[in-house]
Write a protein that holds these residues in place. Sequence first.
Motif, short mmCIF file in Angstrom:
data_model
loop_
_atom_site.label_atom_id
_atom_site.label_comp_id
_atom_site.label_asym_id
_atom_site.label_seq_id
_atom_site.Cartn_x
_atom_site.Cartn_y
_atom_site.Cartn_z
N ALA A 94 -18.31 -6.64 3.40
CA ALA A 94 -16.85 -6.59 2.73
C ALA A 94 -17.02 -7.50 1.68
O ALA A 94 -16.41 -7.06 0.41
N LYS A 95 -17.75 -8.51 1.24
CA LYS A 95 -17.91 -9.15 0.23
C LYS A 95 -18.65 -8.53 -0.91
O LYS A 95 -18.40 -8.54 -2.11
N ALA A 96 -19.56 -7.80 -0.16
CA ALA A 96 -20.40 -7.08 -1.63
C ALA A 96 -19.79 -5.85 -1.86
O ALA A 96 -19.91 -5.45 -3.29
N ASP A 97 -18.78 -5.47 -1.27
CA ASP A 97 -17.94 -4.39 -1.76
C ASP A 97 -16.48 -4.37 -1.37
O ASP A 97 -16.01 -3.80 -0.43
N PRO A 98 -15.68 -5.23 -2.02
CA PRO A 98 -14.45 -5.73 -1.91
C PRO A 98 -13.59 -4.55 -1.78
O PRO A 98 -12.39 -4.72 -1.24
N GLU A 99 -13.84 -3.34 -2.26
CA GLU A 99 -12.81 -2.33 -2.44
C GLU A 99 -13.12 -1.48 -1.07
O GLU A 99 -12.13 -0.37 -0.51
N ASN A 100 -14.34 -1.49 -0.30
CA ASN A 100 -14.47 -0.63 0.96
C ASN A 100 -13.73 -1.15 2.27
O ASN A 100 -13.80 -2.25 2.59
N ALA A 101 -12.90 -0.30 2.59
CA ALA A 101 -12.42 -0.42 3.95
C ALA A 101 -12.96 -0.71 5.25
O ALA A 101 -12.61 -1.16 6.24
N ASP A 102 -14.14 0.10 5.46
CA ASP A 102 -14.87 0.21 6.37
C ASP A 102 -15.36 -1.00 7.29
O ASP A 102 -15.33 -1.16 8.46
N PRO A 103 -15.88 -1.96 6.37
CA PRO A 103 -16.48 -3.30 7.14
C PRO A 103 -15.51 -3.78 7.90
O PRO A 103 -15.53 -4.52 8.85
N ILE A 130 -6.93 -9.92 13.13
CA ILE A 130 -5.46 -9.71 12.32
C ILE A 130 -5.71 -9.37 11.01
O ILE A 130 -5.16 -8.66 10.21
N GLU A 131 -6.28 -10.48 10.15
CA GLU A 131 -6.81 -10.41 8.68
C GLU A 131 -7.63 -9.12 8.61
O GLU A 131 -7.40 -8.37 7.61
N HIS A 132 -8.51 -8.83 9.27
CA HIS A 132 -9.27 -7.89 8.80
C HIS A 132 -8.67 -6.38 9.02
O HIS A 132 -8.83 -5.54 8.35
N TRP A 133 -7.57 -6.24 10.24
CA TRP A 133 -6.81 -5.18 10.19
C TRP A 133 -5.94 -5.14 9.06
O TRP A 133 -5.30 -4.04 8.70
N ARG A 134 -5.35 -6.20 8.56
CA ARG A 134 -4.37 -6.21 7.44
C ARG A 134 -5.18 -5.61 6.08
O ARG A 134 -4.65 -4.76 5.27
N GLN A 135 -6.45 -6.20 5.94
CA GLN A 135 -7.40 -5.61 4.52
C GLN A 135 -7.60 -4.20 5.07
O GLN A 135 -7.72 -3.57 3.88
N PHE A 136 -7.82 -3.69 6.23
CA PHE A 136 -8.32 -2.01 6.43
C PHE A 136 -7.09 -1.42 6.02
O PHE A 136 -7.17 -0.34 5.29
N GLU A 137 -5.81 -2.01 6.46
CA GLU A 137 -4.49 -1.17 6.16
C GLU A 137 -4.45 -0.91 4.57
O GLU A 137 -3.87 0.04 4.20
#
Length: 257
Positions: A94-103, A130-137
Amino acid sequence: MRALLLSLLLCPLLLTPSLSPEAQAGQPLWETTSSKSSEYKAHLKAGDDFAGAAAIARSRALRANRSDLLKSRNSEALAQSLARKALDSYEAAAKADPENADPHYRAGEVLNAFMLDRPVSAPSSLDRAIEHWRQFEKKAPLDPRLLPVLDSRSISLTKRGGKKNLMAAVHDYDRQLEMIDQSSDARRVSIARLLSNRAELYMMLGELRKSIEGYERALSFHVDTVYGYGLAVALDRDKQGVRARNIARTYAETDSS
């Protein structure tokens, strides 16, 4: 553990990440993009490998549970260790590709399967999920996987507790109900569960009228003793004692548990 999750962990999806990093000074854009893409893919693959190995170790723990308790405990400890490594790898991706939701999606699934799968979960694990799901959304608001993500997040927010989290969980249930075709007979049981869960949250928040209405709607979609008892409790707290006792008596007569 859900079969879908195990399938995800054991058979990782092949991704073609969409990267848009800026070129570093004096370095060609394509070279920067290639480097970031390689780093992302390496971390994602490591996460998938660790997650798959964790799922296998969990499966061995479950199989050995009755016959060899020590072997089961060792396999479960290995599963937890591998799951933590998978989580770290997904977060590095996720840090390597901040725009990608999949990680974020995969990290949430690992947390859900290995760290939130017990009645009592560590607050730190709940917050992390919860934070990962927020970032995914945030990064993939139209992704079809958002519906199960919202479901998992609403449950974790409820476990986390506190008025702010409970209200956020209500919002997640509202979102899910908006996304589901409520005219579908095939979804009636699922809709009833969402309505009942939301009604329970309203009761926890002290909004008894909304809680009563929610349980009544849940029962209109699918009759379940648990929803009936929930309605009785909400009615009793709303000082509707006579109706509460009648409702409780009705569902007690049909309760086969």
